[in-house]
Design an enzyme around this catalytic site. Structure first.
Site, mmCIF file in Angstrom:
data_model
loop_
_atom_site.group_PDB
_atom_site.id
_atom_site.type_symbol
_atom_site.label_atom_id
_atom_site.label_comp_id
_atom_site.label_asym_id
_atom_site.label_seq_id
_atom_site.Cartn_x
_atom_site.Cartn_y
_atom_site.Cartn_z
ATOM 1 N N GLY A 240 -2.877 6.001 1.539
ATOM 2 C CA GLY A 240 -2.537 7.077 2.460
ATOM 3 C C GLY A 240 -1.074 7.171 2.847
ATOM 4 O O GLY A 240 -0.710 8.025 3.663
ATOM 5 N N GLU A 278 -4.057 -0.242 -0.652
ATOM 6 C CA GLU A 278 -4.400 0.305 -1.978
ATOM 7 C C GLU A 278 -3.798 1.701 -2.038
ATOM 8 O O GLU A 278 -4.422 2.666 -1.637
ATOM 9 C CB GLU A 278 -5.921 0.310 -2.185
ATOM 10 C CG GLU A 278 -6.690 0.746 -0.951
ATOM 11 C CD GLU A 278 -8.198 0.728 -1.111
ATOM 12 O OE1 GLU A 278 -8.702 -0.046 -1.926
ATOM 13 O OE2 GLU A 278 -8.850 1.514 -0.387
ATOM 14 N N CYS A 279 -2.565 1.760 -2.522
ATOM 15 C CA CYS A 279 -1.815 3.013 -2.492
ATOM 16 C C CYS A 279 -1.842 3.697 -3.847
ATOM 17 O O CYS A 279 -1.682 3.052 -4.884
ATOM 18 C CB CYS A 279 -0.359 2.738 -2.108
ATOM 19 S SG CYS A 279 -0.215 2.138 -0.426
ATOM 20 N N GLY A 280 -2.016 5.003 -3.833
ATOM 21 C CA GLY A 280 -1.984 5.788 -5.053
ATOM 22 C C GLY A 280 -0.725 6.623 -5.108
ATOM 23 O O GLY A 280 0.241 6.310 -5.804
ATOM 24 N N ARG A 281 -0.725 7.685 -4.320
ATOM 25 C CA ARG A 281 0.387 8.646 -4.324
ATOM 26 C C ARG A 281 1.747 7.962 -4.192
ATOM 27 O O ARG A 281 2.680 8.281 -4.918
ATOM 28 C CB ARG A 281 0.188 9.610 -3.135
ATOM 29 C CG ARG A 281 1.185 10.752 -3.066
ATOM 30 C CD ARG A 281 0.978 11.567 -1.771
ATOM 31 N NE ARG A 281 -0.428 11.778 -1.519
ATOM 32 C CZ ARG A 281 -1.149 12.737 -2.088
ATOM 33 N NH1 ARG A 281 -0.576 13.586 -2.893
ATOM 34 N NH2 ARG A 281 -2.437 12.850 -1.814
ATOM 35 N N CYS A 356 -5.271 33.439 -15.492
ATOM 36 C CA CYS A 356 -5.629 34.784 -15.041
ATOM 37 C C CYS A 356 -6.214 34.738 -13.645
ATOM 38 O O CYS A 356 -7.300 35.277 -13.409
ATOM 39 C CB CYS A 356 -6.636 35.388 -16.004
ATOM 40 S SG CYS A 356 -6.099 35.243 -17.692
ATOM 41 N N TYR A 385 -1.659 12.594 -8.679
ATOM 42 C CA TYR A 385 -2.556 13.729 -8.427
ATOM 43 C C TYR A 385 -2.035 15.015 -9.073
ATOM 44 O O TYR A 385 -2.133 16.096 -8.496
ATOM 45 C CB TYR A 385 -2.792 13.928 -6.922
ATOM 46 C CG TYR A 385 -3.329 12.685 -6.239
ATOM 47 C CD1 TYR A 385 -4.589 12.208 -6.557
ATOM 48 C CD2 TYR A 385 -2.578 11.981 -5.302
ATOM 49 C CE1 TYR A 385 -5.087 11.063 -5.954
ATOM 50 C CE2 TYR A 385 -3.068 10.833 -4.689
ATOM 51 C CZ TYR A 385 -4.322 10.385 -5.021
ATOM 52 O OH TYR A 385 -4.812 9.261 -4.428
HETATM 53 C C1 LIG Z 1 -7.738 7.836 -3.011
HETATM 54 C C2 LIG Z 1 -7.928 6.544 -2.360
HETATM 55 C C3 LIG Z 1 -6.831 5.692 -2.153
HETATM 56 C C4 LIG Z 1 -5.414 6.094 -2.478
HETATM 57 O O1 LIG Z 1 -4.990 7.085 -1.628
HETATM 58 P P1 LIG Z 1 -3.452 7.555 -1.567
HETATM 59 O O2 LIG Z 1 -3.454 8.577 -0.499
HETATM 60 O O3 LIG Z 1 -3.121 8.107 -2.913
HETATM 61 O O4 LIG Z 1 -2.641 6.354 -1.257
HETATM 62 C C5 LIG Z 1 -7.068 4.465 -1.587
HETATM 63 N N1 LIG Z 1 -8.323 4.077 -1.238
HETATM 64 C C6 LIG Z 1 -9.389 4.877 -1.423
HETATM 65 C C7 LIG Z 1 -10.716 4.393 -1.016
HETATM 66 C C8 LIG Z 1 -9.227 6.121 -1.974
HETATM 67 O O5 LIG Z 1 -10.288 6.920 -2.127
#
Ligand SMILES: *Cc1c(COP(=O)(O)O)cnc(C)c1O
Length: 413
Positions: A240, A278-281, A356, A385
């Site tokens: 997040g 647990e970071c994604g973005r 379209c 994403y």
């Molecule tokens: C998507 C998700 C993340 C990563 O979220 P970001 O906003 O990209 O950091 C971490 N934990 C869980 C459970 C998720 O579903």
């Protein structure tokens, strides 16, 4: 240490040089995802290295699960977070030994079996039914399985773009049911609760608020561990951490976040507890770019439209979040055609793709000095994403190139 959310100008220069070189070699309009791999590694390394020793940084692979990205991050991060068996398999191909956390609602029997087979480290349980299923599988395998209980807290929580907790959602177990859940799991002999999981929001831009949120988690988890007699070896504070797409110069302040962990959080940590993120973005957005060539420019009802090769079927993020995605115009001098080159100067433009549907908008009403057909629109912060959440074959246009820039670039098309 360079702790800003990269997107730095040297990196962008290298990306632009690569686009020029590549575009001159092809006749098709240019359209590609480009990943600056040294940038990705450096940023990830700085983040991991700067965290206090009681913290662990995992990569949430749903943000971008391309094999090159997973391979690059595998030696750097403490592990990976997966949300499906498919993701677990991808992680295992790139990182046979990395710790994996497995979460997400509605896990099937097959997925839970697969998680055990692939040696997942911790499973985030999202409901009592899931705990029951997992216990039965663990029994069949004759082994104990470690779980964290995912809790959806009662709000209010800080504001962010997406909220998974602090309000009714399909995620986690209601905070008010915690006593009942723990009583239940104590009857399940093959499960070992090792702590709690929270992932309450996405795209939070405020480091101070994020520290407060983590403090709130720690206080509650400590209370529950004491009251119900469960271990607290792990507290997973989720992902997040956000990217400011609207103002690239005002990014999440990682330095302040790390200071907060040292100064505000450390004192509340139990010695046995590891604090997981647990970071994604925040891991992959900045080093990824989406580059799309301008095909046409026109005026309609007083508005200037720039139409690019590609669109939201390849880069759905701006449509999904209803935002105007930041970009720059990369001028391309060559124009080899006998007819006029569409061009506009000093106007506001809306950048759209080839679909379209009027929803195929990538950026809206943005002032530009000049843009011409044949120029490239370079979208920044597109590494998370982007491709991963897009419906690639809607309208059956060709897919973009995927380039992973190393000292000698690796191309995957
Ligand atoms: C998507 C998700 C993340 C990563 O979220 P970001 O906003 O990209 O950091 C971490 N934990 C869980 C459970 C998720 O579903």
């Amino acid at each position: 240490m360079a702790l800003e959310l990269a997107g730095n100008s040297r990196e962008t220069e290298q990306i632009v040089a690569f686009i020029h070189e590549h575009k001159s070699k092809q006749t098709d309009p240019f359209c590609a995802y480009l990943h600056h791999m040294p940038g990705l590694r450096t940023t990830a390394n700085n983040r991991v290295q700067s965290l206090p020793e009681f913290c662990r940084l995992f990569y949430a692979v749903k943000a971008n699960s391309e094999p090159h990205i997973l391979q690059a991050l595998a030696p750097i991060v403490h592990g990976f977070e997966a949300a499906s068996l498919g993701e677990i398999v991808k992680i295992r191909q790139a990182a046979p030994d990395s710790p994996i956390l497995f979460g997400g609602p509605g896990k099937t029997l097959e997925e839970l079996e697969g998680a055990l087979r692939h040696n997942v480290h911790l499973i985030h349980a999202e409901s009592i039914h899931e705990l029951n299923k997992l216990n039965a599988i663990a029994q069949r395998h004759g082994r104990m399985v470690s779980v964290l209980l995912r809790i959806n807290l009662r709000g209010p929580l800080p504001a962010a773009t997406l909220a998974m907790g602090g309000r009714p959602t399909q995620f986690g177990m209601d905070e008010t049911q915690i006593g009942q859940v723990i009583q239940h799991v104590k009857q399940l002999p093959f499960l070992r609760v090792e702590g709690f999981h929270f992932h309450s929001l996405s795209n939070n831009l405020d480091a101070g608020e994020h520290i407060k949120l983590v403090q709130h988690y720690i206080r509650l988890a400590g209370e529950w561990a004491g009251k119900y007699g469960v271990e607290l070896n792990y507290l997973n504070a989720g992902g997040g951490l956000g990217v400011n797409y609207a103002d690239l110069d005002a990014q999440f302040d990682w330095g302040a976040f790390v200071s907060g962990l040292e100064n505000e959080i450390r004192k509340d940590m139990r010695p046995e507890t590891a604090l997981l993120f647990e970071c994604g973005r925040y891991m992959t957005a900045a080093s990824g770019y989406y580059a799309a060539e301008v095909l046409d420019i026109k005026q309609n009802h007083g508005r200037h439209y720039v139409i690019v090769r590609g669109g939201t079927h390849q880069f759905r993020l701006p449509a999904s979040w209803q935002h105007s995605h930041p970009f720059e115009v990369i001028p391309v001098q060559e124009w080899e055609y006998p007819y006029d080159r569409p061009a506009v100067e000093a106007v506001h433009v809306t950048v759209v793709g080839q679909l379209c549907t009027p929803k195929d908008v990538l950026a809206q009403d943005v002032p530009v000095k000049q843009v011409r057909a044949g120029d490239i629109i370079l979208f920044r912060y597109a590494g998370a994403y982007g491709w991963a959440i897009s419906h690639h074959d809607f309208l059956s246009h060709p897919h973009p190139g995927h380039y992973y820039l190393e000292p000698s670039p690796v191309s995957v098309t």
